[in-house]
Design a protein around this motif. Structure first.
Motif, PDB file in Angstrom:
ATOM      1  N   SER A 118       7.695   4.045   0.453  1.00 28.86           N
ATOM      2  CA  SER A 118       8.012   5.001  -0.889  1.00 28.86           C
ATOM      3  C   SER A 118       7.330   4.090  -1.965  1.00 28.86           C
ATOM      4  O   SER A 118       8.024   4.121  -3.060  1.00 28.86           O
ATOM      5  CB  SER A 118       9.307   5.164  -1.077  1.00 28.86           C
ATOM      6  OG  SER A 118       9.600   6.152  -0.072  1.00 28.86           O
ATOM      7  N   VAL A 119       6.109   3.413  -1.827  1.00 29.09           N
ATOM      8  CA  VAL A 119       5.679   2.560  -2.967  1.00 29.09           C
ATOM      9  C   VAL A 119       4.427   3.377  -3.319  1.00 29.09           C
ATOM     10  O   VAL A 119       3.417   3.505  -2.568  1.00 29.09           O
ATOM     11  CB  VAL A 119       5.213   1.054  -2.560  1.00 29.09           C
ATOM     12  CG1 VAL A 119       6.496   0.410  -2.531  1.00 29.09           C
ATOM     13  CG2 VAL A 119       4.436   1.154  -1.221  1.00 29.09           C
ATOM     14  N   LEU A 120       4.386   4.044  -4.593  1.00 31.75           N
ATOM     15  CA  LEU A 120       3.421   4.711  -5.166  1.00 31.75           C
ATOM     16  C   LEU A 120       2.198   3.924  -5.926  1.00 31.75           C
ATOM     17  O   LEU A 120       1.445   4.493  -6.415  1.00 31.75           O
ATOM     18  CB  LEU A 120       3.999   5.915  -6.003  1.00 31.75           C
ATOM     19  CG  LEU A 120       4.973   6.800  -5.466  1.00 31.75           C
ATOM     20  CD1 LEU A 120       5.277   7.877  -6.542  1.00 31.75           C
ATOM     21  CD2 LEU A 120       4.168   7.671  -4.371  1.00 31.75           C
ATOM     22  N   ASN A 121       2.751   2.667  -6.229  1.00 32.43           N
ATOM     23  CA  ASN A 121       1.838   1.579  -6.849  1.00 32.43           C
ATOM     24  C   ASN A 121       1.038   0.810  -6.187  1.00 32.43           C
ATOM     25  O   ASN A 121       0.563  -0.225  -6.669  1.00 32.43           O
ATOM     26  CB  ASN A 121       2.896   0.690  -7.796  1.00 32.43           C
ATOM     27  CG  ASN A 121       3.852   0.237  -6.953  1.00 32.43           C
ATOM     28  OD1 ASN A 121       4.161   0.648  -6.076  1.00 32.43           O
ATOM     29  ND2 ASN A 121       4.277  -0.821  -7.708  1.00 32.43           N
ATOM     30  N   VAL A 122       0.402   1.230  -4.913  1.00 33.73           N
ATOM     31  CA  VAL A 122      -0.540   0.411  -4.121  1.00 33.73           C
ATOM     32  C   VAL A 122      -1.639   1.498  -3.853  1.00 33.73           C
ATOM     33  O   VAL A 122      -1.590   2.685  -3.388  1.00 33.73           O
ATOM     34  CB  VAL A 122       0.154   0.176  -2.517  1.00 33.73           C
ATOM     35  CG1 VAL A 122      -0.806  -0.612  -1.865  1.00 33.73           C
ATOM     36  CG2 VAL A 122       1.393  -0.745  -2.934  1.00 33.73           C
ATOM     37  N   GLU A 123      -2.989   0.855  -4.248  1.00 34.87           N
ATOM     38  CA  GLU A 123      -4.099   1.666  -3.934  1.00 34.87           C
ATOM     39  C   GLU A 123      -4.786   0.987  -2.859  1.00 34.87           C
ATOM     40  O   GLU A 123      -5.315  -0.212  -2.736  1.00 34.87           O
ATOM     41  CB  GLU A 123      -4.992   1.419  -5.253  1.00 34.87           C
ATOM     42  CG  GLU A 123      -6.268   2.233  -5.144  1.00 34.87           C
ATOM     43  CD  GLU A 123      -7.256   2.174  -6.186  1.00 34.87           C
ATOM     44  OE1 GLU A 123      -8.283   2.737  -6.153  1.00 34.87           O
ATOM     45  OE2 GLU A 123      -6.709   1.697  -7.281  1.00 34.87           O
ATOM     46  N   ALA A 124      -4.662   1.868  -1.499  1.00 36.41           N
ATOM     47  CA  ALA A 124      -5.451   1.552  -0.317  1.00 36.41           C
ATOM     48  C   ALA A 124      -6.741   1.747  -0.330  1.00 36.41           C
ATOM     49  O   ALA A 124      -7.193   2.956  -0.378  1.00 36.41           O
ATOM     50  CB  ALA A 124      -4.844   1.926   1.023  1.00 36.41           C
ATOM     51  N   ILE A 125      -7.687   0.675   0.004  1.00 41.28           N
ATOM     52  CA  ILE A 125      -9.275   0.910  -0.174  1.00 41.28           C
ATOM     53  C   ILE A 125      -9.770   0.215   1.132  1.00 41.28           C
ATOM     54  O   ILE A 125      -9.671  -0.947   1.565  1.00 41.28           O
ATOM     55  CB  ILE A 125      -9.795   0.138  -1.372  1.00 41.28           C
ATOM     56  CG1 ILE A 125      -9.162   0.667  -2.492  1.00 41.28           C
ATOM     57  CG2 ILE A 125     -11.165   0.104  -1.431  1.00 41.28           C
ATOM     58  CD1 ILE A 125      -9.513  -0.100  -3.755  1.00 41.28           C
ATOM     59  N   GLU A 126     -10.469   1.222   2.073  1.00 42.58           N
ATOM     60  CA  GLU A 126     -11.106   0.604   3.069  1.00 42.58           C
ATOM     61  C   GLU A 126     -12.403   0.060   2.611  1.00 42.58           C
ATOM     62  O   GLU A 126     -13.466   0.947   2.235  1.00 42.58           O
ATOM     63  CB  GLU A 126     -11.301   1.965   4.086  1.00 42.58           C
ATOM     64  CG  GLU A 126     -11.943   1.669   5.416  1.00 42.58           C
ATOM     65  CD  GLU A 126     -12.352   2.549   6.200  1.00 42.58           C
ATOM     66  OE1 GLU A 126     -13.495   2.531   7.242  1.00 42.58           O
ATOM     67  OE2 GLU A 126     -11.414   3.689   6.371  1.00 42.58           O
ATOM     68  N   GLY A 127     -12.919  -1.099   2.793  1.00 40.54           N
ATOM     69  CA  GLY A 127     -14.198  -1.273   2.515  1.00 40.54           C
ATOM     70  C   GLY A 127     -14.424  -2.999   2.366  1.00 40.54           C
ATOM     71  O   GLY A 127     -13.229  -3.728   2.920  1.00 40.54           O
ATOM     72  N   ASP A 128     -15.467  -3.379   2.112  1.00 33.89           N
ATOM     73  CA  ASP A 128     -15.627  -5.019   2.230  1.00 33.89           C
ATOM     74  C   ASP A 128     -15.265  -5.463   0.744  1.00 33.89           C
ATOM     75  O   ASP A 128     -15.517  -5.045  -0.288  1.00 33.89           O
ATOM     76  CB  ASP A 128     -17.109  -5.053   2.629  1.00 33.89           C
ATOM     77  CG  ASP A 128     -17.642  -6.528   2.474  1.00 33.89           C
ATOM     78  OD1 ASP A 128     -17.120  -7.529   1.834  1.00 33.89           O
ATOM     79  OD2 ASP A 128     -18.423  -7.033   3.542  1.00 33.89           O
TER      80      ASP A 128
END
Length: 333
Positions: free
Chosen positions: A228-238
């Protein structure tokens, strides 16, 4: 013997005992005390605040006297030589060259009540995504589990994304340095052990979590919801590419990719706000623990017209004969 413990009403005792067992906080060498309507559950160490947040119901952290648990079964009672192993969630990992692996697996499952599967590694961490292959020695035939660490939960499939519990203390150490309102860039986030722990500290902390492994990012997104953490932006990439989107905003940059982090130093410097801290991990030789890595960091900063000040250099753990996993922390000016 007097030691730290959890004081809990008996009605909540079993529920909290199970959680303490899962996160290796319950001291099985001491006998649980029962007095009136309360239980005293002995602890292996002083718990972190975020671990206490994960305990259900009413409880109190205190100290009490405990008697030794007579007849407590230990691995030494079952095995002549106890091999190295680690436990992730309800899975125990042993090396493939352990003599009599079935006997070792049976002993682990008898002593560690929370272990449901014992896997043997079939080789080292390898490939771009740092994964390993395993074979099942005992218990359920699976490679996925939910691991608890410092109050956080992580869904992991060990064959599809890298994870080690051996950096738990290191993750907690960096957590203590992050302040409310800061921005953290986790360049090689994996399933999120650094990112999620830091994000849970305060909703005012922003975490940018990057990873190239699509499976790891899928698990990271699942773990964001699980915790329940809304302050993480998950990004798939180099990370070398994605860093350009966040130039100059990070207060902390975590570079936990020990074998290849040097290839991303220019991107790390690009991420840094003035006065930010880079947490750089490397595998180094015993006769050159820090200097070569520090030189690479200084050169990357110089290319960007910036300078660095050393904050700390430390050995995290032994990695191989004559090699260490080190952490170097520098302030980027």
């Amino acid at each position: 013997m007097r030691k730290s413990c959890i004081k809990v009403p008996k009605k909540n005792g079993e529920q909290i005992r199970r959680v303490l067992l899962e996160i290796d906080l319950l001291d099985n060498s001491s006998r649980i005390r029962s007095e009136g309507e309360v239980l005293y559950l002995p602890l292996t160490r002083e718990p972190q605040q975020c671990e206490l947040m994960d305990l259900p119901g009413e409880f109190e952290l205190t100290e009490h006297e405990f008697a030794e648990q007579k007849g407590q079964l230990k691995l030494e009672d079952l095995l002549e030589n106890v091999p190295h192993f680690e436990v992730i969630g309800d899975i125990a990992l042993i090396e493939n060259d352990v003599p009599e692996p079935e006997k070792v697996a049976e002993a682990i499952m008898r002593v560690k009540n929370n272990v449901k599967t014992v896997l043997a590694t079939l080789g080292p961490v390898e490939g771009e995504f740092r994964t390993r292959r395993f074979r099942t020695i005992a218990g359920e035939d699976k490679t996925s589990t939910i691991h608890r660490e410092y109050g956080c939960r992580y869904y992991i499939d060990l064959e599809r994304a890298y994870f080690t519990p051996r950096l738990a203390t290191e993750r907690s150490r960096i957590l203590a340095q992050v302040k409310d309102g800061q921005i953290v860039a986790d360049m090689f986030a994996g399933v999120g052990p650094y990112s999620i722990m830091i994000a849970r500290k305060s909703p005012n902390i922003r975490v940018i979590a990057i990873d190239k492994n699509p499976d790891a990012v899928d698990f990271l997104r699942r773990n964001i919801e699980l915790n329940s953490v809304l302050n993480v932006e998950a990004i798939e990439g180099d990370a070398n590419v994605e860093a350009g989107r966040f130039s100059g905003i990070a207060d902390h940059v975590i570079m936990n990719l020990p074998h290849n982090a040097r290839e991303f130093l220019d991107a790390a410097i690009r991420l840094c706000a003035p006065g930010s801290v880079i947490h750089y991990y490397d595998i180094t030789q015993e006769d050159d623990l820090f200097q070569s890595s520090l030189k690479l960091i200084r050169e990357a900063a110089s290319r960007a017209g910036r300078t660095t000040d050393i904050i700390d250099t430390r050995v995290v753990r032994s990695y191989a004969p004559h090699q260490s996993n080190v952490c170097i922390e520098v302030k980027v000016i």
